[in-house]
Design an enzyme around this catalytic site. Structure first.
Site, PDB file in Angstrom:
ATOM      1  N   ILE A  19      -0.555   2.725  -1.807  1.00  0.00           N
ATOM      2  CA  ILE A  19      -1.587   3.726  -2.121  1.00  0.00           C
ATOM      3  C   ILE A  19      -2.239   4.248  -0.834  1.00  0.00           C
ATOM      4  O   ILE A  19      -2.465   5.448  -0.676  1.00  0.00           O
ATOM      5  CB  ILE A  19      -2.650   3.104  -3.059  1.00  0.00           C
ATOM      6  CG1 ILE A  19      -2.022   2.858  -4.438  1.00  0.00           C
ATOM      7  CG2 ILE A  19      -3.898   3.967  -3.156  1.00  0.00           C
ATOM      8  CD1 ILE A  19      -2.847   1.968  -5.361  1.00  0.00           C
ATOM      9  N   ARG A  39      -2.631  -4.553   8.744  1.00  0.00           N
ATOM     10  CA  ARG A  39      -2.137  -5.807   9.313  1.00  0.00           C
ATOM     11  C   ARG A  39      -0.713  -5.675   9.860  1.00  0.00           C
ATOM     12  O   ARG A  39      -0.447  -6.030  10.993  1.00  0.00           O
ATOM     13  CB  ARG A  39      -2.173  -6.851   8.198  1.00  0.00           C
ATOM     14  CG  ARG A  39      -1.802  -8.236   8.576  1.00  0.00           C
ATOM     15  CD  ARG A  39      -2.172  -9.178   7.471  1.00  0.00           C
ATOM     16  NE  ARG A  39      -1.804  -8.701   6.146  1.00  0.00           N
ATOM     17  CZ  ARG A  39      -2.337  -9.131   5.013  1.00  0.00           C
ATOM     18  NH1 ARG A  39      -3.274 -10.058   5.029  1.00  0.00           N
ATOM     19  NH2 ARG A  39      -1.947  -8.650   3.858  1.00  0.00           N
ATOM     20  N   ASN A  90      -9.323   0.312   1.069  1.00  0.00           N
ATOM     21  CA  ASN A  90      -8.182   0.220   0.153  1.00  0.00           C
ATOM     22  C   ASN A  90      -7.422  -1.101   0.262  1.00  0.00           C
ATOM     23  O   ASN A  90      -6.873  -1.579  -0.727  1.00  0.00           O
ATOM     24  CB  ASN A  90      -7.236   1.402   0.451  1.00  0.00           C
ATOM     25  CG  ASN A  90      -5.830   1.179  -0.071  1.00  0.00           C
ATOM     26  OD1 ASN A  90      -5.578   1.295  -1.268  1.00  0.00           O
ATOM     27  ND2 ASN A  90      -4.900   0.840   0.828  1.00  0.00           N
ATOM     28  N   ASN A  94      -3.535  -8.633  -5.090  1.00  0.00           N
ATOM     29  CA  ASN A  94      -3.757  -9.541  -6.221  1.00  0.00           C
ATOM     30  C   ASN A  94      -3.039 -10.853  -5.924  1.00  0.00           C
ATOM     31  O   ASN A  94      -1.816 -10.915  -5.937  1.00  0.00           O
ATOM     32  CB  ASN A  94      -3.213  -8.903  -7.504  1.00  0.00           C
ATOM     33  CG  ASN A  94      -3.583  -9.706  -8.741  1.00  0.00           C
ATOM     34  OD1 ASN A  94      -4.014 -10.858  -8.641  1.00  0.00           O
ATOM     35  ND2 ASN A  94      -3.426  -9.107  -9.897  1.00  0.00           N
ATOM     36  N   TYR A 154      -9.574 -12.351  -7.445  1.00  0.00           N
ATOM     37  CA  TYR A 154      -9.288 -10.911  -7.299  1.00  0.00           C
ATOM     38  C   TYR A 154     -10.169 -10.105  -8.256  1.00  0.00           C
ATOM     39  O   TYR A 154     -10.768  -9.099  -7.865  1.00  0.00           O
ATOM     40  CB  TYR A 154      -7.805 -10.694  -7.602  1.00  0.00           C
ATOM     41  CG  TYR A 154      -7.292  -9.274  -7.539  1.00  0.00           C
ATOM     42  CD1 TYR A 154      -7.075  -8.640  -6.304  1.00  0.00           C
ATOM     43  CD2 TYR A 154      -6.966  -8.572  -8.701  1.00  0.00           C
ATOM     44  CE1 TYR A 154      -6.563  -7.348  -6.244  1.00  0.00           C
ATOM     45  CE2 TYR A 154      -6.457  -7.288  -8.649  1.00  0.00           C
ATOM     46  CZ  TYR A 154      -6.255  -6.676  -7.419  1.00  0.00           C
ATOM     47  OH  TYR A 154      -5.737  -5.404  -7.368  1.00  0.00           O
ATOM     48  N   LYS A 158     -12.879  -7.323  -7.112  1.00  0.00           N
ATOM     49  CA  LYS A 158     -12.768  -5.930  -7.560  1.00  0.00           C
ATOM     50  C   LYS A 158     -14.004  -5.511  -8.377  1.00  0.00           C
ATOM     51  O   LYS A 158     -14.420  -4.350  -8.331  1.00  0.00           O
ATOM     52  CB  LYS A 158     -11.479  -5.736  -8.361  1.00  0.00           C
ATOM     53  CG  LYS A 158     -10.202  -5.909  -7.517  1.00  0.00           C
ATOM     54  CD  LYS A 158     -10.177  -4.987  -6.316  1.00  0.00           C
ATOM     55  CE  LYS A 158      -8.845  -4.990  -5.591  1.00  0.00           C
ATOM     56  NZ  LYS A 158      -8.823  -4.191  -4.361  1.00  0.00           N
ATOM     57  N   GLU A 186      -2.066   0.772 -13.086  1.00  0.00           N
ATOM     58  CA  GLU A 186      -0.655   0.418 -12.906  1.00  0.00           C
ATOM     59  C   GLU A 186       0.006   1.486 -12.048  1.00  0.00           C
ATOM     60  O   GLU A 186       0.457   2.510 -12.554  1.00  0.00           O
ATOM     61  CB  GLU A 186       0.052   0.342 -14.273  1.00  0.00           C
ATOM     62  CG  GLU A 186      -0.657  -0.504 -15.325  1.00  0.00           C
ATOM     63  CD  GLU A 186      -0.619  -2.008 -15.038  1.00  0.00           C
ATOM     64  OE1 GLU A 186       0.128  -2.440 -14.142  1.00  0.00           O
ATOM     65  OE2 GLU A 186      -1.370  -2.744 -15.699  1.00  0.00           O
ATOM     66  N   THR A 189       3.900   0.517  -6.342  1.00  0.00           N
ATOM     67  CA  THR A 189       3.778   0.408  -4.875  1.00  0.00           C
ATOM     68  C   THR A 189       4.564  -0.832  -4.435  1.00  0.00           C
ATOM     69  O   THR A 189       4.967  -1.641  -5.278  1.00  0.00           O
ATOM     70  CB  THR A 189       2.303   0.189  -4.473  1.00  0.00           C
ATOM     71  OG1 THR A 189       1.876  -1.082  -5.014  1.00  0.00           O
ATOM     72  CG2 THR A 189       1.382   1.278  -4.973  1.00  0.00           C
TER      73      THR A 189
END
Ligand code: NAP
Length: 259
Positions: A19, A39, A90, A94, A154, A158, A186, A189
């Site tokens: 994304i 990263r 961003n 998960n 997670y 979020k 959903e 990615t």
């Protein structure tokens, strides 16, 4: 429509993949200057895609878990580029830290990796945002509102991002700085592709999921998330703040009885 993003400096965490890569490319198409914090090194494919649009972008390699390094990067970019207009928070993953087997120490570590850098990037940038009357766009997940059953840390991170989106909108009202978030359900990615591989029959699982997405029974695309994110971040979206935008084909809100 001109989104009025030309030459505006925008940080995008995790902006070389998934994304985030879509958001970086969409920003570049609008003439903004994406500064990608991520990263892993950017791939040759991403570099080619970006450089077919512009060479006026930056990639800075950082593990955002090393939160102390964020402020130095922000100050350096602001000094070299003459300020900062936007933050796209961003980066995240998960990590399935479930209720039964996750210690509080592992829970906290996961929260750190999915939440703390969202806070610190805005904390370190806030005076630059005030100066530019800039904008914050957070990416979060439906799990904040729906749960998922196996991912306590997670879901907590979020959910906190939803709260911070509203809190920052309120805190920065008088400065003309807006804060919004896009809630993803959903979206296909690399992260999603890896997650689906954890099921015994990934193809069957994919079908179970897409069958439940009301609009067109398909995954949301990266471009669909990116275009909404970039519009809401932009000055063209000048009276929108504190909003949670669901770009999810109706997944979270539409009647379950629809088939
Ligand atoms: P992705 O394809 O894995 O891309 C995420 C990028 O963020 C990667 O480049 C990753 O680097 C980077 N990143 C993650 N943690 C980092 C850290 N601590 N420091 C630096 N970089 C880091 O994931 P995605 O699917 O695009 O997800 C993007 C965001 O959308 C995440 O916040 C995710 O929770 C959210 N989301 C996605 C979906 C979906 O359906 N895809 C659904 C709900 C929410 P590495 O490559 O080194 O890991």
């Amino acid at each position: 429509m001109d989104l009025q993003l030309k030459d505006k400096v925008v940080f995008v965490t995790g902006g070389g993949k998934g994304i985030g890569s879509g958001i970086s490319l969409s920003l570049a198409r609008e003439g903004a200057i994406p500064v990608i914090l991520s990263r892993s090194p950017i791939t040759d494919e991403f570099k080619k895609d970006m450089e077919s649009i512009t060479t006026n972008y930056e990639f800075i390699q950082i593990d955002l878990n090393d939160t102390d390094k964020i402020k130095g990067i922000v100050d350096d970019v602001a000094a070299r580029r003459g300020g900062i207009y936007g933050i796209v928070n961003n980066a995240g993953a998960n990590d399935n830290k479930d209720l039964d087997t996750t210690s509080w120490q592992e829970f906290e570590k996961s929260i750190h990796g999915n939440l703390t850098h969202y806070y610190e990037l805005v904390h370190a940038s806030v005076d630059y945002l005030r100066k530019s009357k800039g904008s914050i766009l957070n990416i979060t997940s439906k799990t904040a509102l729906t749960g998922q059953g196996k991912t306590s840390a997670y879901a907590a991170a979020k959910g906190a991002i939803l709260g911070l989106t509203r809190e920052w909108a309120a805190a920065l009202l008088d400065d003309g700085v807006r804060s919004n978030c896009v809630v993803v359900s959903e979206c296909w990615t690399p992260l999603y592709a890896n997650w689906i591989k954890t099921f015994d029959d990934p193809e069957a699982r994919k079908k179970v999921i897409t069958d439940k997405i009301p609009l067109e029974r398909r995954f949301t695309t990266i471009e669909e998330i990116a275009d909404t994110a970039v519009f809401v971040l932009s000055p063209k979206s000048s009276h929108t703040t504190g909003q949670w935008l669901f770009v999810d084909g109706g997944y979270v809100h539409l009647d379950r009885a629809l088939s």
